[in-house]
Design an enzyme around this catalytic site. Structure first.
Site, PDB file in Angstrom:
ATOM      1  N   ARG A  53       0.854  -1.191   0.000  1.00 21.41           N
ATOM      2  CA  ARG A  53       0.000   0.000   0.000  1.00 21.41           C
ATOM      3  C   ARG A  53       0.891   1.243   0.000  1.00 21.41           C
ATOM      4  NH1 ARG A  53      -3.790   2.436   4.770  1.00 21.41           N
ATOM      5  NH2 ARG A  53      -4.877   3.998   3.509  1.00 21.41           N
ATOM      6  N   HIS A  54       0.449   2.281  -0.680  1.00 23.59           N
ATOM      7  CA  HIS A  54       1.215   3.527  -0.778  1.00 23.59           C
ATOM      8  C   HIS A  54       1.480   4.150   0.594  1.00 23.59           C
ATOM      9  CE1 HIS A  54      -2.282   5.994   0.215  1.00 23.59           C
ATOM     10  NE2 HIS A  54      -2.983   5.207  -0.579  1.00 23.59           N
TER      11      HIS A  54
ATOM     12  N   ASN B   7      -4.944  10.888   4.125  1.00 28.56           N
ATOM     13  CA  ASN B   7      -4.931   9.732   5.021  1.00 28.56           C
ATOM     14  C   ASN B   7      -4.960  10.191   6.465  1.00 28.56           C
ATOM     15  OD1 ASN B   7      -2.663   7.773   2.993  1.00 28.56           O
ATOM     16  ND2 ASN B   7      -4.845   7.467   3.259  1.00 28.56           N
TER      17      ASN B   7
ATOM     18  N   GLN C  88      -9.961   9.338  -0.383  1.00 32.20           N
ATOM     19  CA  GLN C  88      -9.148   9.768  -1.523  1.00 32.20           C
ATOM     20  C   GLN C  88      -9.669   9.241  -2.857  1.00 32.20           C
ATOM     21  OE1 GLN C  88      -4.696  10.366  -0.130  1.00 32.20           O
ATOM     22  NE2 GLN C  88      -5.417   8.342   0.453  1.00 32.20           N
TER      23      GLN C  88
ATOM     24  N   ARG D 138       0.523   9.064  -5.377  1.00 28.45           N
ATOM     25  CA  ARG D 138       0.877   8.528  -4.068  1.00 28.45           C
ATOM     26  C   ARG D 138       1.412   7.105  -4.163  1.00 28.45           C
ATOM     27  NH1 ARG D 138      -4.732   9.074  -4.384  1.00 28.45           N
ATOM     28  NH2 ARG D 138      -6.043   7.276  -3.812  1.00 28.45           N
TER      29      ARG D 138
ATOM     30  N   GLU E 293      -6.986   3.339  -7.615  1.00 29.35           N
ATOM     31  CA  GLU E 293      -7.945   3.167  -6.520  1.00 29.35           C
ATOM     32  C   GLU E 293      -9.394   3.268  -7.001  1.00 29.35           C
ATOM     33  OE1 GLU E 293      -8.655   1.713  -4.060  1.00 29.35           O
ATOM     34  OE2 GLU E 293      -8.117   2.776  -2.219  1.00 29.35           O
TER      35      GLU E 293
ATOM     36  N   HIS F   7      -3.342   0.562  -3.579  1.00 30.91           N
ATOM     37  CA  HIS F   7      -4.170   1.284  -2.615  1.00 30.91           C
ATOM     38  C   HIS F   7      -4.947   0.325  -1.716  1.00 30.91           C
ATOM     39  CE1 HIS F   7      -3.520   4.827  -5.239  1.00 30.91           C
ATOM     40  NE2 HIS F   7      -3.602   3.927  -6.199  1.00 30.91           N
TER      41      HIS F   7
END
Length: 203
Positions: free
Chosen positions: A7-8, A14, A20, A57, A81, A152
């Site tokens: 995951r980023h 966040n 997002q 991201r 995402e 994501h």
């Protein structure tokens, strides 16, 4: 083949618990720090290729993890995402508590989640994830020793839905994936085995 599904790193949204989705939010300072530390923790692990969501991201996280190593990073639209339409930018906790919100079922009862008119269904993101895994991973199982996928929260759960062959009601099953944590999976003769969830390479 081994897969590292990452995951980023953290973003301002966040930290503020804002949704997002497809909005292209950049990493914040903490996100950059975590990505660099993750890269340091993985520097001695060989990767043939890194696949990344095209959103900044995720792509920037992939670049920081790669560092100065000669590993190709391939952007793939299929692992961007989930799109939440007009809900993006709103506070997730407030929407989850709002009984009039489209978002209220998203985490607790995902089978009942209905996106707004500009949003994407969980069925759709699962279909994207499955298509990506079939064409980019499963068809090339014998070619690569180890591949990283940087994407994501929801997208990575969509990939796991294909791997686990679970129903939408179990979409969020398993460990919560923290920023820059990895799910490590083995693929052998078309069979997936989850080796570790939530592995972090930073403290």
């Amino acid at each position: 083949m081994e897969l590292y599904i990452v995951r980023h790193g953290q973003t301002v949204w966040n930290k503020e618990r804002k949704l997002q989705g497809s909005t292209d939010i950049m990493l914040n300072e903490e996100g950059i720090r975590l990505a660099k530390l993750t890269g340091e923790g993985l520097k001695n692990i060989f990767f043939d290729k890194i696949y990344s969501s095209p959103l900044k991201r995720a792509y920037d996280t992939a670049c920081y993890i790669r560092g100065d190593r000669n590993i190709p990073i391939v952007k793939d639209e299929r692992i961007r995402e989930l799109c939440f339409g007009d809900l993006e930018g709103r506070n997730m906790d407030e929407m989850s508590a709002d009984k009039s919100s489209h978002f209220q079922h998203f985490f607790d009862e995902p089978q009942l989640y209905v996106p707004d008119e500009r949003g994407e269904t969980l069925k759709s993101i699962r279909r994207r994830g499955a298509d990506f895994l079939k064409t980019e991973i499963e068809e090339h199982e014998k070619e690569y020793e180890r591949v990283m996928i940087v994407a994501h929260g929801a997208m990575n759960k969509a990939l796991l839905s294909h791997i686990r062959k679970n129903d939408i009601k179990d979409f969020w099953g398993g460990a919560v994936q923290r920023n820059c944590s990895a799910i490590i999976i083995k693929l052998e003769n078309g069979i997936y085995e989850i080796l570790e969830e939530g592995k972090v390479f930073y403290s």
